[in-house]
Write a protein that holds these residues in place. Structure first.
Motif, PDB file in Angstrom:
ATOM      1  N   ASP A 188      -4.798   6.745  -1.969  1.00  8.99           N
ATOM      2  CA  ASP A 188      -3.531   6.487  -2.327  1.00  8.99           C
ATOM      3  C   ASP A 188      -3.182   5.775  -3.438  1.00  8.99           C
ATOM      4  O   ASP A 188      -2.397   5.817  -4.409  1.00  8.99           O
ATOM      5  CB  ASP A 188      -2.437   6.384  -1.321  1.00  8.99           C
ATOM      6  CG  ASP A 188      -2.542   7.452  -0.167  1.00  8.99           C
ATOM      7  OD1 ASP A 188      -2.808   8.585  -0.518  1.00  8.99           O
ATOM      8  OD2 ASP A 188      -1.969   7.002   0.833  1.00  8.99           O
ATOM      9  N   VAL A 189      -3.957   4.463  -3.411  1.00  5.49           N
ATOM     10  CA  VAL A 189      -3.506   3.564  -4.475  1.00  5.49           C
ATOM     11  C   VAL A 189      -4.253   4.021  -5.831  1.00  5.49           C
ATOM     12  O   VAL A 189      -3.867   3.682  -6.815  1.00  5.49           O
ATOM     13  CB  VAL A 189      -4.741   2.211  -3.873  1.00  5.49           C
ATOM     14  CG1 VAL A 189      -4.726   1.225  -5.029  1.00  5.49           C
ATOM     15  CG2 VAL A 189      -3.792   1.562  -2.860  1.00  5.49           C
ATOM     16  N   TYR A 190      -5.216   4.724  -5.757  1.00  7.06           N
ATOM     17  CA  TYR A 190      -5.684   5.135  -6.826  1.00  7.06           C
ATOM     18  C   TYR A 190      -5.133   6.603  -7.313  1.00  7.06           C
ATOM     19  O   TYR A 190      -5.486   7.321  -8.424  1.00  7.06           O
ATOM     20  CB  TYR A 190      -7.291   5.449  -6.903  1.00  7.06           C
ATOM     21  CG  TYR A 190      -8.095   4.104  -6.975  1.00  7.06           C
ATOM     22  CD1 TYR A 190      -8.345   3.645  -8.574  1.00  7.06           C
ATOM     23  CD2 TYR A 190      -8.300   3.269  -6.013  1.00  7.06           C
ATOM     24  CE1 TYR A 190      -8.985   2.331  -8.255  1.00  7.06           C
ATOM     25  CE2 TYR A 190      -9.217   2.346  -5.918  1.00  7.06           C
ATOM     26  CZ  TYR A 190      -9.477   1.608  -7.270  1.00  7.06           C
ATOM     27  OH  TYR A 190     -10.035   0.430  -7.257  1.00  7.06           O
ATOM     28  N   GLY A 191      -4.261   7.247  -6.669  1.00 14.34           N
ATOM     29  CA  GLY A 191      -3.665   8.212  -6.938  1.00 14.34           C
ATOM     30  C   GLY A 191      -4.540   9.509  -6.923  1.00 14.34           C
ATOM     31  O   GLY A 191      -4.493  10.561  -7.882  1.00 14.34           O
ATOM     32  N   VAL A 192      -5.725   9.692  -5.792  1.00  9.38           N
ATOM     33  CA  VAL A 192      -6.270  10.928  -5.827  1.00  9.38           C
ATOM     34  C   VAL A 192      -5.696  11.933  -4.964  1.00  9.38           C
ATOM     35  O   VAL A 192      -5.089  11.679  -4.051  1.00  9.38           O
ATOM     36  CB  VAL A 192      -7.684  10.176  -5.113  1.00  9.38           C
ATOM     37  CG1 VAL A 192      -8.488  11.615  -5.174  1.00  9.38           C
ATOM     38  CG2 VAL A 192      -8.133   9.221  -5.574  1.00  9.38           C
ATOM     39  N   TYR A 224     -15.086   0.094  -7.708  1.00  9.18           N
ATOM     40  CA  TYR A 224     -15.705  -1.061  -7.241  1.00  9.18           C
ATOM     41  C   TYR A 224     -16.419  -1.161  -6.003  1.00  9.18           C
ATOM     42  O   TYR A 224     -15.608  -0.653  -5.135  1.00  9.18           O
ATOM     43  CB  TYR A 224     -14.979  -2.383  -7.581  1.00  9.18           C
ATOM     44  CG  TYR A 224     -15.005  -3.700  -7.115  1.00  9.18           C
ATOM     45  CD1 TYR A 224     -16.199  -4.250  -7.469  1.00  9.18           C
ATOM     46  CD2 TYR A 224     -14.165  -4.438  -6.812  1.00  9.18           C
ATOM     47  CE1 TYR A 224     -16.593  -5.602  -7.123  1.00  9.18           C
ATOM     48  CE2 TYR A 224     -14.214  -5.732  -6.457  1.00  9.18           C
ATOM     49  CZ  TYR A 224     -15.403  -6.292  -6.490  1.00  9.18           C
ATOM     50  OH  TYR A 224     -15.786  -7.468  -6.091  1.00  9.18           O
ATOM     51  N   ALA A 240     -11.292   7.006   8.087  1.00  8.14           N
ATOM     52  CA  ALA A 240     -10.319   7.793   7.251  1.00  8.14           C
ATOM     53  C   ALA A 240      -9.200   7.046   6.749  1.00  8.14           C
ATOM     54  O   ALA A 240      -8.600   7.530   5.911  1.00  8.14           O
ATOM     55  CB  ALA A 240     -10.127   9.073   8.358  1.00  8.14           C
ATOM     56  N   GLU A 241      -8.565   5.929   7.496  1.00  7.86           N
ATOM     57  CA  GLU A 241      -7.372   5.460   6.915  1.00  7.86           C
ATOM     58  C   GLU A 241      -7.960   4.553   5.718  1.00  7.86           C
ATOM     59  O   GLU A 241      -6.998   4.656   4.887  1.00  7.86           O
ATOM     60  CB  GLU A 241      -7.026   4.607   8.184  1.00  7.86           C
ATOM     61  CG  GLU A 241      -6.290   5.277   9.486  1.00  7.86           C
ATOM     62  CD  GLU A 241      -6.107   4.353  10.468  1.00  7.86           C
ATOM     63  OE1 GLU A 241      -5.384   4.732  11.337  1.00  7.86           O
ATOM     64  OE2 GLU A 241      -6.438   3.249  10.604  1.00  7.86           O
ATOM     65  N   TYR A 242      -8.831   3.962   5.786  1.00  7.79           N
ATOM     66  CA  TYR A 242      -9.450   3.222   4.749  1.00  7.79           C
ATOM     67  C   TYR A 242      -9.566   4.250   3.528  1.00  7.79           C
ATOM     68  O   TYR A 242      -9.166   4.013   2.277  1.00  7.79           O
ATOM     69  CB  TYR A 242     -10.649   2.575   5.005  1.00  7.79           C
ATOM     70  CG  TYR A 242     -11.438   1.894   3.845  1.00  7.79           C
ATOM     71  CD1 TYR A 242     -10.919   0.672   3.494  1.00  7.79           C
ATOM     72  CD2 TYR A 242     -12.604   2.371   3.310  1.00  7.79           C
ATOM     73  CE1 TYR A 242     -11.285   0.035   2.208  1.00  7.79           C
ATOM     74  CE2 TYR A 242     -12.962   1.528   2.113  1.00  7.79           C
ATOM     75  CZ  TYR A 242     -12.313   0.523   1.700  1.00  7.79           C
ATOM     76  OH  TYR A 242     -12.799  -0.297   0.475  1.00  7.79           O
ATOM     77  N   LEU A 243     -10.147   5.475   3.617  1.00  6.69           N
ATOM     78  CA  LEU A 243     -10.258   6.335   2.616  1.00  6.69           C
ATOM     79  C   LEU A 243      -8.938   6.813   2.098  1.00  6.69           C
ATOM     80  O   LEU A 243      -8.632   6.982   0.861  1.00  6.69           O
ATOM     81  CB  LEU A 243     -11.180   7.418   2.935  1.00  6.69           C
ATOM     82  CG  LEU A 243     -12.562   7.228   3.289  1.00  6.69           C
ATOM     83  CD1 LEU A 243     -13.331   8.457   3.781  1.00  6.69           C
ATOM     84  CD2 LEU A 243     -13.390   6.895   1.869  1.00  6.69           C
ATOM     85  N   ASN A 244      -8.160   6.929   2.813  1.00  5.39           N
ATOM     86  CA  ASN A 244      -6.627   7.273   2.432  1.00  5.39           C
ATOM     87  C   ASN A 244      -6.074   6.296   1.798  1.00  5.39           C
ATOM     88  O   ASN A 244      -5.474   6.475   0.936  1.00  5.39           O
ATOM     89  CB  ASN A 244      -5.963   7.781   3.514  1.00  5.39           C
ATOM     90  CG  ASN A 244      -6.003   9.313   3.947  1.00  5.39           C
ATOM     91  OD1 ASN A 244      -5.934  10.136   3.183  1.00  5.39           O
ATOM     92  ND2 ASN A 244      -5.818   9.799   5.354  1.00  5.39           N
ATOM     93  N   PHE A 245      -6.284   5.145   2.305  1.00  5.40           N
ATOM     94  CA  PHE A 245      -5.620   3.990   1.740  1.00  5.40           C
ATOM     95  C   PHE A 245      -5.970   3.790   0.032  1.00  5.40           C
ATOM     96  O   PHE A 245      -5.349   3.849  -0.752  1.00  5.40           O
ATOM     97  CB  PHE A 245      -5.934   2.623   2.180  1.00  5.40           C
ATOM     98  CG  PHE A 245      -5.261   1.330   1.460  1.00  5.40           C
ATOM     99  CD1 PHE A 245      -3.937   1.044   1.570  1.00  5.40           C
ATOM    100  CD2 PHE A 245      -6.545   0.613   0.970  1.00  5.40           C
ATOM    101  CE1 PHE A 245      -3.725  -0.063   0.901  1.00  5.40           C
ATOM    102  CE2 PHE A 245      -6.023  -0.738   0.243  1.00  5.40           C
ATOM    103  CZ  PHE A 245      -4.657  -0.918   0.566  1.00  5.40           C
ATOM    104  N   VAL A 246      -7.412   3.774   0.098  1.00  5.87           N
ATOM    105  CA  VAL A 246      -7.939   3.746  -1.555  1.00  5.87           C
ATOM    106  C   VAL A 246      -7.662   5.022  -2.146  1.00  5.87           C
ATOM    107  O   VAL A 246      -7.068   4.647  -3.351  1.00  5.87           O
ATOM    108  CB  VAL A 246      -9.512   3.677  -1.156  1.00  5.87           C
ATOM    109  CG1 VAL A 246     -10.200   3.705  -2.664  1.00  5.87           C
ATOM    110  CG2 VAL A 246      -9.905   2.395  -0.478  1.00  5.87           C
ATOM    111  N   ARG A 306      -9.750  14.203  -2.820  1.00  2.68           N
ATOM    112  CA  ARG A 306     -10.396  13.223  -1.773  1.00  2.68           C
ATOM    113  C   ARG A 306     -11.094  13.962  -0.878  1.00  2.68           C
ATOM    114  O   ARG A 306     -12.265  13.137  -0.384  1.00  2.68           O
ATOM    115  CB  ARG A 306      -9.266  12.081  -1.292  1.00  2.68           C
ATOM    116  CG  ARG A 306      -8.264  12.811  -0.380  1.00  2.68           C
ATOM    117  CD  ARG A 306      -7.411  11.706   0.126  1.00  2.68           C
ATOM    118  NE  ARG A 306      -6.407  11.497  -1.058  1.00  2.68           N
ATOM    119  CZ  ARG A 306      -5.242  10.430  -0.751  1.00  2.68           C
ATOM    120  NH1 ARG A 306      -5.016   9.865   0.294  1.00  2.68           N
ATOM    121  NH2 ARG A 306      -4.643  10.191  -1.832  1.00  2.68           N
TER     122      ARG A 306
END
Ligand SMILES: Nc1ncnc2c1ncn2[C@@H]1O[C@H](COP(=O)(O)OP(=O)(O)OP(=O)(O)O)[C@@H](O)[C@H]1O
Ligand SMILES: [Mg+2]
Lengths: 247, 561
Positions: free
Chosen positions: A102-106, A80, A94-100, A111
């Motif tokens: 982790d939440v989607y389990g990538v 989305y 990078a923190e934002y990418l890690n957050f997303v 990633r």
């Protein structure tokens, strides 16, 4: 595959229906455009299908999964891109990418590969260590797009994705959309620009005041003939309120 | 409306996050009216508490001073206190609102004179200052008025003084800040300002504490105490005499109906108006120029190879829950206003108390008169005190009771993620509980040191503190989930103007005060205290926690992002 049927939503603070008995389905392998003027209900519809809003009536199914019944499973199948990239200003990219991620389990490997691919494509790779607050509007938009693709979703939902993108980035985005559709994935995006829809969509829906006024392919739309034969004037006719009321 | 007036209105509105006008035709619902009444009641309650505190303080001082016939000094004390209070609060407020947000950059692009821009900012900060100062003056006027029955003009001059005294203090704050931020570019950064402001806050807290310590030696004689605090030889009096506005305010109030009183009041008016006028006249341009550059951030660009290495190093999978807790930390600690008002308390209070301890040594408890107190402390009150202070520190960070409000802007995006609302809220709870534990350890540790408690007492205190603060944090989160403040322009509003934060602060005081009272009247031993105030809150916590995720799920679904 995205199936919306009979979606109706009235905001608590408003008297009019933002979306009124709206049904649309987006098949796998197609790019579907959602076209309408400001305030037509595009964002509201997208929020209903991504599980952000609970519609008053109707249902949204993602790959056959009812969003209301199993929101987590449904949301996992969606990537989305919101219409508001002004979020998370305090996080680094990078923190934002890690957050997303982790939440989607990538996985770490996925990633890294996808971040590298899309960040290179959009030219924001050198800024990954910087705080999102220091990004330009377009850079934020590009980061949102990158993050939305980290988990390689079956359904890609973008709310006004072209806004703020330079021609090169807009081209790259369109290329990604086409590639995903070609790979059998569903792409659903909203816009208020006919030209964008015309160039990109396999099928499109035109929405006005919360209701669908047209669904079909571009060829079907063209067959309806606008005043001067252009799609632009046809679109304007379709969403013209005075015409609608007299009809 | 003049540009200045409409700008002032805009600033006041965005400072205090006042609701805009209702759309025509829309009627207030019963729920909204109930909310309004609730908030009003809360304001009255808080103001009443503070007012009571000020009145009692003034009354004590009055009684002491009256014994030696120097009650007039009460007024000088009020003027000095109002000045000092507004100086410190004004300095912090003006600093933290110096650059509000990017709205101000947009204002700079408009045809607005710098004088109107700065003047409006000044007015908005002044509103709080005037309220604070008036509050103190009114408390003094009530006490002095009832006791001394002065001429009615006394109240006029007192009100005038209350309104005027913050002006020079605020002007002085800007007189320091504008040149500072004009020349020191590195300061033009919210983060730096936050640290500077925090340090100033700590120093002020320390100064005030040491000051009170020195001024109020543990003597029983109220007259002697009042004399040392506000008598002619005291620091307050000396400060008042050296500072013309305080002196003038004193003179006007001391002889209200005389010609000299009138002259003093007029001079006060001139003296207090001069500072702001000069600052606005001379420094407005510099102020407007210094706003540019506030939103600049230090960007570290990566090289081509560097970027690949960076991706390989930094992008790494973690489990979702810890990631969400980490996000809560980042969100809180990277927003200057949040950090200052929240977690900073866990650092600032202990520092102040630590210094108090250092200044005081064990003079207090070594005193033979204090033997009874010592016995009480060893009999279980020490553990109770440690537990209550720890619980207060562990729950006064406002993390939990503003958690949903602070996240208002990101809620729509969060709701699109494949995480359950329960997990999302539990991450918020986790964040609050971690700080609750830190606050408990620090609070209990300090009190234990301070009162020289044994290990058993300290552990008993810690057990109760952890249980109580966890309960308070969960209650706070519950409250902010039930009734979050979701609409704001300025992140300050989500925290400082959040009724939930006030309710929880008062609730914590009530609960902890009640617990302390019960521990005292039932003369609980340390073990009993730990048992009762560890187990009961822990049970309540568990009982609240079980239905919380489902409740949160329903509430979040109902929020329309
Ligand atoms: N949070 C909200 N509360 C109340 N009403 C809302 C809210 N969000 C949208 N609306 C209303 O719902 C209607 C549809 O808005 P929506 O945002 O879905 O339009 P849109 O098609 O996305 O428009 P745009 O092209 O401007 O993005 C509008 O009338 C709008 O005023
Ligand atoms: Mg929209």
């Amino acid at each position: 595959m995205i199936e919306l049927s009979g979606i109706t939503k009235t905001y608590a603070k408003s008297a009019v229906k933002a979306v009124d008995d709206l049904s649309v389905s987006v098949r796998d392998g197609e790019i579907f455009g959602f076209l309408g003027p400001n305030g037509a209900g595009k964002t509201t519809t997208i929020k209903a299908l991504t599980g952000v809003l609970r519609p008053d009536a109707g249902s949204a199914r993602i790959d056959g999964i009812d969003v209301a019944a199993d929101p987590i499973a449904a949301k996992r199948r969606i990537g989305y891109v919101t219409d508001n990239p002004e979020l998370f200003a305090r996080l680094k990219a990078a923190e934002y990418l890690n957050f997303v991620g982790d939440v989607y389990g990538v996985s770490s490997a996925d990633r890294r590969a996808r971040t590298s691919e899309y960040a290179t494509l959009f030219g924001i790779k050198d800024a990954l260590g910087a705080s999102i607050g220091s990004f330009s509007y377009g850079m934020k938009q590009k980061l949102l797009v990158t993050a939305s693709l980290l988990h390689d979703p079956q359904n890609w939902v973008l709310d006004e994705p072209m806004v703020g993108l330079d021609p090169k980035a807009a081209f790259a985005l369109k290329e990604i959309m086409r590639a995903r559709a070609a790979a059998g994935k569903a792409v659903f995006f909203s816009t208020h620009v006919m030209e964008v829809a015309e160039k990109m969509c396999d099928r499109l829906a035109i929405v006005n005041k919360g209701r669908i006024v047209f669904t079909g392919t571009l060829a079907e739309l063209k067959a309806m003939q606008g005043a001067d034969g252009s799609l632009e004037s046809l679109f304007l006719e379709l969403v013209d309120d005075s015409a609608e009321e007299s009809a | 409306m003049s540009v200045f007036l409409s700008l002032s209105k805009l600033y006041v509105k965005s400072f205090y996050n006042l609701p805009g006008k209702k759309a025509p035709g829309s009627k207030a619902t019963g729920k909204e009216i109930g909310k309004l009444v609730g908030v009003a009641a809360l304001v009255v309650l808080v103001a009443g508490n503070l007012g009571y505190l000020f009145v009692v303080m003034n009354l004590n001082l009055y009684q002491g001073l009256a014994m030696v016939g120097m009650q007039g000094l009460l007024l000088l004390n009020a003027a000095v206190m109002a000045t000092m209070l507004t100086l410190v609060v004004g300095f912090m407020t003006s600093l933290s609102t110096y650059y509000l947000n990017d709205m101000e950059l947009q204002l700079l692009s408009m045809p607005i004179r710098p004088r109107a821009l700065f003047g409006a900012k000044f007015v908005a900060v002044y509103v709080t200052e005037a309220a604070l100062s008036m509050f103190f003056m009114v408390a003094t006027m009530v006490v002095f008025g009832i006791k001394e029955r002065p001429h009615p003009l006394f109240y006029a001059w007192g009100t005038l003084a209350g309104l005027l005294l913050p002006l020079p203090a605020l002007a002085a704050s800007y007189l320091i800040q504008i040149p500072l931020l004009t020349f020191a570019r590195f300061l033009r950064n919210k983060k730096t300002i936050m640290i500077v402001g925090g340090v100033i806050g700590i120093l002020f807290g320390l100064g005030l504490n040491i000051y009170f310590q020195r001024m109020m030696p543990p003597v029983a004689d109220p007259a002697a105490r009042a004399a040392t605090f506000a008598g002619p030889g005291s620091a307050v009096s000396a400060m008042g005499r050296g500072y013309p506005p305080a002196m003038l305010a004193w003179r006007a109030m001391a002889s209200p109906a005389s010609a000299s009183g009138l002259v003093a009041a007029l001079m006060l008016l001139v003296a207090c108006a001069a500072g702001p006028a000069l600052v606005v006249l001379l420094l407005s341009g510099a102020y407007a120029r210094s706003l540019v550059g506030f939103n600049e951030a230090h960007i570290r660009k990566l090289s081509k190879d560097g970027a690949e290495a960076f991706i390989a190093r930094r992008l790494r999978r973690r489990r979702p829950f810890p990631t969400m807790v980490k996000r809560e930390f980042d969100m809180m600690n990277r927003e200057p206003m949040y950090l200052l008002n929240g977690p900073f308390i866990v650092v600032m209070l202990p520092l102040i108390m630590g210094i108090m301890y250092a200044v005081q040594k064990d003079a207090l408890l070594a005193d033979p008169d204090m033997a009874g107190v010592r016995a009480l402390i060893d009999g279980g009150m020490g553990a109770a005190l440690a537990g209550l202070v720890g619980a207060f520190m562990g729950s006064s960070t406002s993390i939990a009771c503003t958690a949903v409000s602070r996240d208002a802007k990101a809620l729509p995006f969060i709701k699109s993620l494949p995480i359950g609302p329960g997990a999302y809220l539990l991450a918020k709870l986790g964040h609050a509980l971690i700080f609750g534990a830190v606050g408990s350890v620090v609070g209990v540790g300090l009190i234990s040191l301070f009162l020289r408690l044994g290990a058993a007492d300290a552990l008993a205190g810690l057990a109760a503190s952890l249980a109580l603060s966890s309960l308070l944090n969960l209650a706070g989160l519950w409250l902010d989930t039930a009734n979050p403040r979701l609409e704001w322009d300025n992140p300050i509003a989500a925290m400082k103007q959040n009724p939930n934060a006030v309710i929880m602060m008062l609730g914590a005081m009530g609960l902890l005060g009640g617990a302390g009272y019960l521990a005292f009247v039932w003369s609980m031993s340390a073990g009993e205290f730990a048992l009762w105030f560890g187990l009961a809150p822990a049970a309540a916590f568990a009982a609240l926690l079980a239905p919380f995720p489902r409740f949160g799920e329903r509430r979040l679904a109902a929020m329309e992002g």
